[in-house]
Design a protein around this motif. Structure first.
Motif, PDB file in Angstrom:
ATOM      1  N   UNK A 202       0.826  -1.226   0.000  1.00  0.00           N
ATOM      2  CA  UNK A 202       0.000   0.000   0.000  1.00  0.00           C
ATOM      3  C   UNK A 202       0.851   1.263   0.000  1.00  0.00           C
ATOM      4  N   UNK A 203       0.166   2.364  -0.281  1.00  0.00           N
ATOM      5  CA  UNK A 203       0.821   3.682  -0.274  1.00  0.00           C
ATOM      6  C   UNK A 203       0.763   4.208   1.169  1.00  0.00           C
ATOM      7  N   UNK A 204       1.940   4.339   1.778  1.00  0.00           N
ATOM      8  CA  UNK A 204       1.998   4.579   3.229  1.00  0.00           C
ATOM      9  C   UNK A 204       2.761   5.861   3.546  1.00  0.00           C
ATOM     10  N   UNK A 205       2.262   6.587   4.544  1.00  0.00           N
ATOM     11  CA  UNK A 205       3.032   7.694   5.125  1.00  0.00           C
ATOM     12  C   UNK A 205       3.513   7.254   6.509  1.00  0.00           C
ATOM     13  N   UNK A 206       4.817   7.360   6.726  1.00  0.00           N
ATOM     14  CA  UNK A 206       5.376   7.124   8.066  1.00  0.00           C
ATOM     15  C   UNK A 206       5.619   8.490   8.689  1.00  0.00           C
ATOM     16  N   UNK A 207       5.204   8.666   9.933  1.00  0.00           N
ATOM     17  CA  UNK A 207       5.460   9.958  10.596  1.00  0.00           C
ATOM     18  C   UNK A 207       5.884   9.724  12.042  1.00  0.00           C
TER      19      UNK A 207
ATOM     20  N   UNK B 100       6.658   4.381   0.226  1.00  0.00           N
ATOM     21  CA  UNK B 100       6.701   4.992   1.565  1.00  0.00           C
ATOM     22  C   UNK B 100       7.114   6.447   1.452  1.00  0.00           C
ATOM     23  N   UNK B 101       6.333   7.328   2.073  1.00  0.00           N
ATOM     24  CA  UNK B 101       6.756   8.723   2.252  1.00  0.00           C
ATOM     25  C   UNK B 101       6.995   8.924   3.739  1.00  0.00           C
ATOM     26  N   UNK B 102       7.868   9.870   4.064  1.00  0.00           N
ATOM     27  CA  UNK B 102       8.209  10.093   5.464  1.00  0.00           C
ATOM     28  C   UNK B 102       7.945  11.540   5.848  1.00  0.00           C
ATOM     29  N   UNK B 103       7.257  11.723   6.963  1.00  0.00           N
ATOM     30  CA  UNK B 103       6.925  13.069   7.416  1.00  0.00           C
ATOM     31  C   UNK B 103       7.488  13.299   8.830  1.00  0.00           C
ATOM     32  N   UNK B 104       8.562  14.083   8.955  1.00  0.00           N
ATOM     33  CA  UNK B 104       9.063  14.402  10.305  1.00  0.00           C
ATOM     34  C   UNK B 104       8.126  15.404  10.972  1.00  0.00           C
ATOM     35  N   UNK B 105       7.633  15.063  12.158  1.00  0.00           N
ATOM     36  CA  UNK B 105       6.625  15.905  12.826  1.00  0.00           C
ATOM     37  C   UNK B 105       7.330  16.914  13.726  1.00  0.00           C
ATOM     38  N   UNK B 106       7.312  18.158  13.310  1.00  0.00           N
ATOM     39  CA  UNK B 106       7.849  19.256  14.122  1.00  0.00           C
ATOM     40  C   UNK B 106       9.318  19.094  14.486  1.00  0.00           C
TER      41      UNK B 106
ATOM     42  N   UNK C  43      12.700   7.015  -0.447  1.00  0.00           N
ATOM     43  CA  UNK C  43      11.594   7.424   0.422  1.00  0.00           C
ATOM     44  C   UNK C  43      11.435   8.940   0.285  1.00  0.00           C
ATOM     45  N   UNK C  44      10.252   9.367  -0.121  1.00  0.00           N
ATOM     46  CA  UNK C  44       9.982  10.800  -0.296  1.00  0.00           C
ATOM     47  C   UNK C  44       9.816  11.465   1.064  1.00  0.00           C
ATOM     48  N   UNK C  45      10.462  12.609   1.256  1.00  0.00           N
ATOM     49  CA  UNK C  45      10.296  13.342   2.518  1.00  0.00           C
ATOM     50  C   UNK C  45       9.215  14.411   2.317  1.00  0.00           C
ATOM     51  N   UNK C  46       8.207  14.381   3.191  1.00  0.00           N
ATOM     52  CA  UNK C  46       7.121  15.368   3.127  1.00  0.00           C
ATOM     53  C   UNK C  46       7.417  16.509   4.092  1.00  0.00           C
ATOM     54  N   UNK C  47       6.924  17.677   3.762  1.00  0.00           N
ATOM     55  CA  UNK C  47       7.064  18.811   4.684  1.00  0.00           C
ATOM     56  C   UNK C  47       5.669  19.332   5.026  1.00  0.00           C
ATOM     57  N   UNK C  48       5.614  20.177   6.056  1.00  0.00           N
ATOM     58  CA  UNK C  48       4.314  20.731   6.469  1.00  0.00           C
ATOM     59  C   UNK C  48       3.711  19.879   7.570  1.00  0.00           C
ATOM     60  N   UNK C  49       2.546  20.346   8.048  1.00  0.00           N
ATOM     61  CA  UNK C  49       1.925  19.654   9.179  1.00  0.00           C
ATOM     62  C   UNK C  49       0.537  19.148   8.785  1.00  0.00           C
ATOM     63  N   UNK C  50       0.277  17.853   9.040  1.00  0.00           N
ATOM     64  CA  UNK C  50      -1.060  17.349   8.718  1.00  0.00           C
ATOM     65  C   UNK C  50      -2.096  17.824   9.738  1.00  0.00           C
TER      66      UNK C  50
END
Ligand SMILES: Cc1cc2nc3c(=O)[nH]c(=O)nc-3n(C[C@H](O)[C@H](O)[C@H](O)COP(=O)(O)OP(=O)(O)OC[C@H]3O[C@@H](n4cnc5c(N)ncnc54)[C@H](O)[C@@H]3O)c2cc1C
Length: 311
Positions: free
Chosen positions: A142-147, A168-174, A190-197
């Protein structure tokens, strides 16, 4: 203090506490179990990694475990324990009364720290996951975001990629990612995402993350790592050894803490956080408690030779 001295008081009706209760009940020991209700197992909707159970809910494990424990004479009270003290015996306090016991098993578990994300409660354990051992498999392909909010979540993203899914995309939280880790993630594709969900999107299944800026990140699942808090407030009056971080409790191989007679099972100690492991630890603790009582009883019975009970 109530008049009766129980052989063992157990705190927590998850797999650890219930398995211990079943063993001790079947040794004809007097057992009182307190549970304030609604623990981690209770909130797990689909558990697939227990032997013989392809898919069972945590609430079913708890309800069936309670019924089984009661059938062996265990008393279960729906109450919150507020303090445990120790003199010759243990004194276990609830809001209503104080109860005495020869041993205590702490099986009150932990709770997940959850980020402020809309719709999270709806998807917890059903698209929003907090444990790779429990739920990583469900994300296969599956298409997954790890945070997560600490560096360890980077390893989680890499592990997810290697074991379960290429997307897999990766979102560092704060927190900001050091350049070296950005390189590691790039090498792993692994794609790095920015911003806050802000919200988890979807109806019956996760469909994406709505970001604070109004944009949307499509995904079919979220694997999150924000750590846990221990359900151990009631132990604060006792001196009990913890690990090098001053966090989880150090226990012996029989799951006894540094305080004699106080056993700690499940994710409160330094081991793995799994249903079967908590249950196994509960069984080991119960066998040891019974062994010890039996030995004490043999030693104090007049005319009895001192026996070394099996270890
Ligand atoms: C969404 C989700 C999915 C999971 N999926 C899996 C899976 O697939 N497989 C797997 O092996 N594991 C899974 N787990 C992990 C599993 O739930 C834990 O390993 C397990 O809960 C540990 O059991 P326990 O007996 O230590 O504690 P818990 O199950 O947390 O039980 C502790 C009990 O103690 C009670 N309590 C706490 N404080 C007090 C107090 N002061 N007084 C009285 N009672 C108190 C709580 O109310 C609770 O009922 C999952 C967890 C979650 C959250």
């Amino acid at each position: 203090m109530e008049g009766l001295v129980y052989d063992c008081i157990i705190i927590g009706a998850g797999p650890g506490g219930l398995q211990a209760a079943i063993y001790l009940g079947r040794y004809n020991r007097s057992v009182l179990l307190f549970d304030r209700s609604g623990g981690r197992t209770w909130h797990a909707p689909h558990i697939e990694n227990m032997l013989t159970q392809r898919d069972i809910s945590g609430s079913e494990i708890v309800l069936r475990g309670m019924e089984q424990a009661r059938s062996f004479g265990v008393t279960i009270e729906q109450e919150r324990v507020v303090a445990v003290e120790k003199d010759d015996l243990f004194a276990v306090r609830t809001g209503a009364a104080t109860y005495a016991s020869r041993a205590v098993i702490v099986a009150s578990g932990v709770y997940d720290k959850l980020p402020p994300l809309g719709n999270l409660a709806r998807f917890l354990g059903q698209g929003y996951y907090t444990c790779i051992d429990c739920d990583g498999y469900k994300t296969t392909g599956r298409k997954i975001v790890v945070m997560g909010d600490e560096m360890g979540s980077i390893n989680l993203a890499v592990a997810m990629k290697r074991m379960f899914t290429p997307d897999v995309s990766y979102l560092p939280w704060r927190f900001s990612l050091p350049a070296s880790t950005q390189e590691v993630l790039a090498e792993e594709n692994i794609t790095v995402l920015t911003g806050e969900p802000k919200n988890i999107q979807g109806g019956s299944i996760v469909e994406g993350l709505e970001m604070a800026d109004g944009s949307s990140v499509p995904c079919e699942g979220i694997m999150a790592s924000f750590g846990v808090t221990l359900n151990d407030d009631y132990l604060k009056g006792l001196v009990v050894k913890r690990d090098a971080h001053g966090f989880k409790y150090v226990v012996s191989r029989e799951f006894e803490s540094s305080l004699e007679g106080l056993f700690i099972v499940g994710p409160l100690n330094t081991g793995q956080d799994q249903v079967v492991i908590a249950a196994g630890e509960g069984a080991v603790a119960a066998i040891e408690i019974n062994r010890r009582f039996l030995q004490q009883e043999m030693e104090t019975s007049p005319g009895n030779a001192v026996c070394a009970w099996r270890r």
